[in-house]
Structure formats: structure tokens, C-alpha cells
Design an enzyme around this catalytic site. Structure first.
Site, PDB file in Angstrom:
ATOM      1  N   ASP A 123       0.863  -1.185   0.000  1.00 33.93           N
ATOM      2  CA  ASP A 123       0.000   0.000   0.000  1.00 33.93           C
ATOM      3  C   ASP A 123       0.897   1.231   0.000  1.00 33.93           C
ATOM      4  OD1 ASP A 123      -2.445  -1.509   0.125  1.00 33.93           O
ATOM      5  OD2 ASP A 123      -1.962  -1.939   2.209  1.00 33.93           O
ATOM      6  N   THR A 174     -14.326  -5.364   7.851  1.00 34.30           N
ATOM      7  CA  THR A 174     -14.013  -5.380   9.291  1.00 34.30           C
ATOM      8  C   THR A 174     -14.115  -3.977   9.898  1.00 34.30           C
ATOM      9  OG1 THR A 174     -11.694  -5.340   8.667  1.00 34.30           O
ATOM     10  CG2 THR A 174     -12.572  -7.450   9.361  1.00 34.30           C
ATOM     11  N   ARG A 228       2.195  -3.700   6.615  1.00 31.84           N
ATOM     12  CA  ARG A 228       3.185  -2.866   7.298  1.00 31.84           C
ATOM     13  C   ARG A 228       4.208  -3.609   8.163  1.00 31.84           C
ATOM     14  NH1 ARG A 228      -1.580   0.878   9.139  1.00 31.84           N
ATOM     15  NH2 ARG A 228      -2.546  -1.161   8.870  1.00 31.84           N
ATOM     16  N   ASP A 247     -20.630  -3.919  -8.716  1.00 33.14           N
ATOM     17  CA  ASP A 247     -21.390  -3.122  -9.689  1.00 33.14           C
ATOM     18  C   ASP A 247     -22.446  -4.045 -10.296  1.00 33.14           C
ATOM     19  OD1 ASP A 247     -22.193  -1.169 -11.601  1.00 33.14           O
ATOM     20  OD2 ASP A 247     -20.145  -0.432 -11.782  1.00 33.14           O
ATOM     21  N   ILE A 248     -23.117  -3.609 -11.367  1.00 33.02           N
ATOM     22  CA  ILE A 248     -24.091  -4.484 -12.023  1.00 33.02           C
ATOM     23  C   ILE A 248     -23.335  -5.644 -12.690  1.00 33.02           C
ATOM     24  CG2 ILE A 248     -25.834  -2.694 -12.393  1.00 33.02           C
ATOM     25  CD1 ILE A 248     -24.834  -2.510 -15.306  1.00 33.02           C
ATOM     26  N   ASP A 260      -6.703  -6.534  -5.242  1.00 31.18           N
ATOM     27  CA  ASP A 260      -7.758  -6.360  -4.230  1.00 31.18           C
ATOM     28  C   ASP A 260      -8.552  -5.092  -4.524  1.00 31.18           C
ATOM     29  OD1 ASP A 260      -9.257  -6.563  -1.908  1.00 31.18           O
ATOM     30  OD2 ASP A 260      -7.669  -5.760  -0.612  1.00 31.18           O
ATOM     31  N   ARG A 289      -0.479  -9.982  12.652  1.00 25.92           N
ATOM     32  CA  ARG A 289       0.655  -9.291  13.259  1.00 25.92           C
ATOM     33  C   ARG A 289       1.551 -10.293  13.977  1.00 25.92           C
ATOM     34  NH1 ARG A 289      -0.530  -6.083  10.284  1.00 25.92           N
ATOM     35  NH2 ARG A 289      -1.056  -3.883  10.491  1.00 25.92           N
TER      36      ARG A 289
HETATM   37  O1  C5P Z   1      -0.483  -3.189   6.781  1.00 26.46           O
HETATM   38  P1  C5P Z   1      -1.484  -4.256   7.116  1.00 26.46           P
HETATM   39  O2  C5P Z   1      -0.866  -5.601   7.449  1.00 26.46           O
HETATM   40  O3  C5P Z   1      -2.503  -3.802   8.137  1.00 26.46           O
HETATM   41  O4  C5P Z   1      -2.256  -4.457   5.732  1.00 26.46           O
HETATM   42  C1  C5P Z   1      -3.404  -5.228   5.628  1.00 26.46           C
HETATM   43  C2  C5P Z   1      -3.926  -5.157   4.235  1.00 26.46           C
HETATM   44  O5  C5P Z   1      -5.158  -5.858   4.175  1.00 26.46           O
HETATM   45  C3  C5P Z   1      -4.213  -3.749   3.726  1.00 26.46           C
HETATM   46  O6  C5P Z   1      -3.947  -3.734   2.331  1.00 26.46           O
HETATM   47  C4  C5P Z   1      -5.708  -3.570   3.951  1.00 26.46           C
HETATM   48  O7  C5P Z   1      -6.325  -2.735   3.015  1.00 26.46           O
HETATM   49  C5  C5P Z   1      -6.213  -5.012   3.777  1.00 26.46           C
HETATM   50  N1  C5P Z   1      -7.446  -5.317   4.482  1.00 26.46           N
HETATM   51  C6  C5P Z   1      -7.597  -5.175   5.855  1.00 26.46           C
HETATM   52  N2  C5P Z   1      -8.782  -5.493   6.452  1.00 26.46           N
HETATM   53  C7  C5P Z   1      -9.789  -5.944   5.708  1.00 26.46           C
HETATM   54  C8  C5P Z   1      -9.653  -6.111   4.339  1.00 26.46           C
HETATM   55  C9  C5P Z   1      -8.434  -5.780   3.742  1.00 26.46           C
HETATM   56  O8  C5P Z   1      -6.670  -4.778   6.541  1.00 26.46           O
HETATM   57  N3  C5P Z   1     -10.911  -6.280   6.305  1.00 26.46           N
END
Ligand code: C5P
Length: 241
Positions: A15, A127, A218, A68-69, A63, A188
Site C-alpha cells: 500500500d 471489518t 506494514r 457493480d451491475i 484487491d 501481526r
Molecule cells: O499493513 P497491514 O498488514 O494492516 O495491511 C493489511 C492489508 O489488508 C491492507 O492492504 C488492507 O487494506 C487489507 N485489508 C484489511 N482489512 C480488511 C480487508 C483488507 O486490513 N478487512
């Protein structure tokens, strides 16, 4: 878990801007198998960024959470798969006809390119949504019921799996069976900063709960040494999952 399998299961979320994404891709080349391109990078760079990652030998999860339709979604899935994406996300809320159209689009792209069909995963309930947000859009049932309904609908409509929090992975695995893709962000490693993620699990815990793939951003991309951070996650999976 074997080393090669662990690498197949970790998807690194990029990202960031193009320059940083390519520099991370070059660093992770030969280590990571999967990269995730989200809306931030894709809307700036378009299909060429997917092709550049493919040329470097990565699999790409595009992602874009398509919604959409059916006619438009069929075309979107065809274009995205045609650009080389191996995995695409669509919104379960688009309902059965839209989900089937996404699958048809991915099939058409595979026929045209001769490549393997792009797999599809459905977003159930984001989420970031809580009960109050659900009520704003007229949904009064418990979030878990809504997520389960959308997951079952997606499966019945030719979608290969879902995206969900590691906390829901076990329930979703039971509902969808052993072959479904279950992709979990919110991962994490122990001791890593949470950032804006709150409902998190460690990589090994997410896999044990039933995730097939982990999206990790991250903790890898923001590390001083992204390759070392990636390798530490692989090591954890080999040791504990
Ligand atoms: O940096 P991090 O590990 O939080 O990145 C998680 C990735 O997953 C990001 O690209 C975020 O947009 C995506 N994501 C998320 N939660 C979701 C769906 C997608 O964190 N429910």
C-alpha cells in the site's frame, strides 16, 4: 509446514506508491511469492503495475473489491484477470448474479490468455463495519450471521473463497469446507505494532484457525529490513503452523 508452503501462503500488501512498491518487489524477489495490489496503487498505476510484478515472477492478488451491475463486473473481472491477476476480490453484497458474472469474466480471460483462471474471493462484511454502521444501511442481524450468509452465497455462486478476520477463520472454514480460499488480513507477528488493526492474530494462529492465505502489509513493508521481517514470518510458520 514446509518452507515452500509457507511462502505460498503469505501475501505482502504493497500500500504505497509505484517507486516504493517496485523497490520492495525487487528486494523481496526470490523470497516472497505473492504481492497484493490494492486500490491506492492500482488507481494510480493501472494494469501496468500488475504486469511489472508478474514480470518479476510474483503472483498478484488484485484487491479491488469489485461491486457493480453484473455486466460491468463481468468486464471488470475479465480485464483484471487479463492484466495477470491471480486472485481478485469482489463484494459479496453484489449478490448471486453479480458473483456469477465475476466468475464468468475470470473464465473468459483464462480462455483468451491460456493462463490458469484467476481465483476469486468475496468480501463479506468489511471489518471496519460495526453494528451501528450495519444499522445505518438497514442490516439489523448480527454481523456474524450476515458474514456467514454472504460467504455461503459466494460459495454457491462459483466464488473460490472469502476474505475475513483471523478471528472468524475457524467458523468460515467449517462453513465453506477444506478447499475454500480463506484470506485473512489483520495479521501481526508477536511484538509487532498493531497500527490501525485491532482484531489481530499471529501468522501461525491465523493458519491454525483455518486461513489459507495471510495478507501482511506494514509489519513487512514498514520494517527496517523488509526481507528479514518476511523471512521471520516464514520461519514462524515453518516452526509453529
Ligand atoms: O499493513 P497491514 O498488514 O494492516 O495491511 C493489511 C492489508 O489488508 C491492507 O492492504 C488492507 O487494506 C487489507 N485489508 C484489511 N482489512 C480488511 C480487508 C483488507 O486490513 N478487512
Amino acid at each position: 509446514m514446509l518452507d515452500a508452503e509457507a511462502r505460498e501462503r503469505v501475501i505482502v500488501a504493497l500500500d504505497c506508491d509505484r517507486e516504493e512498491a517496485l523497490s520492495l518487489a525487487d528486494a523481496l524477489s526470490g523470497h516472497a511469492k505473492w504481492l497484493k495490489v490494492g486500490m491506492t496503487l492500482y488507481y494510480a498505476e493501472g494494469p501496468s503495475i500488475v504486469r511489472e510484478f508478474k514480470e518479476r515472477g510474483f503472483k498478484v492478488f488484485l484487491d479491488l473489491k469489485i461491486h457493480d451491475i453484473p455486466h460491468q463486473v463481468r468486464g471488470a473481472a475479465r480485464s483484471a484477470a487479463g492484466a495477470g491477476a491471480d486472485l481478485l476480490s469482489v463484494h459479496g453484497l453484489g449478490a448471486g448474479a453479480m458473483l456469477k458474472a465475476a466468475r464468468e469474466g475470470a473464465e473468459k480471460a483464462a480462455e483468451a490468455t491460456g493462463a490458469e483462471r484467476a481465483k476469486l474471493v468475496a468480501i463479506t462484511v468489511l471489518t471496519s463495519m460495526d453494528e451501528a454502521a450495519m444499522e445505518q444501511i438497514g442490516l439489523t442481524c448480527p454481523i456474524t450471521d450476515e458474514a456467514a450468509r454472504l460467504a455461503a452465497l459466494a460459495k454457491g455462486s462459483g466464488i473460490d473463497g472469502i476474505v475475513c478476520s483471523p478471528r472468524e477463520a475457524a467458523e468460515m472454514r467449517e462453513l465453506l469446507g477444506p478447499d475454500a480460499l480463506i484470506v485473512t488480513p489483520g495479521v501481526r507477528p508477536a511484538g509487532a505494532e498493531l497500527g490501525d488493526q485491532s482484531r489481530v492474530a499471529t501468522p501461525a494462529a491465523a493458519i491454525s484457525a483455518g486461513a489459507s492465505h495471510l495478507v501482511i502489509g506494514r509489519p513487512i513493508t514498514g520494517a527496517q529490513d523488509p526481507v528479514a521481517a518476511y523471512e521471520a514470518i516464514v520461519e514462524e510458520l515453518v516452526r509453529d503452523a
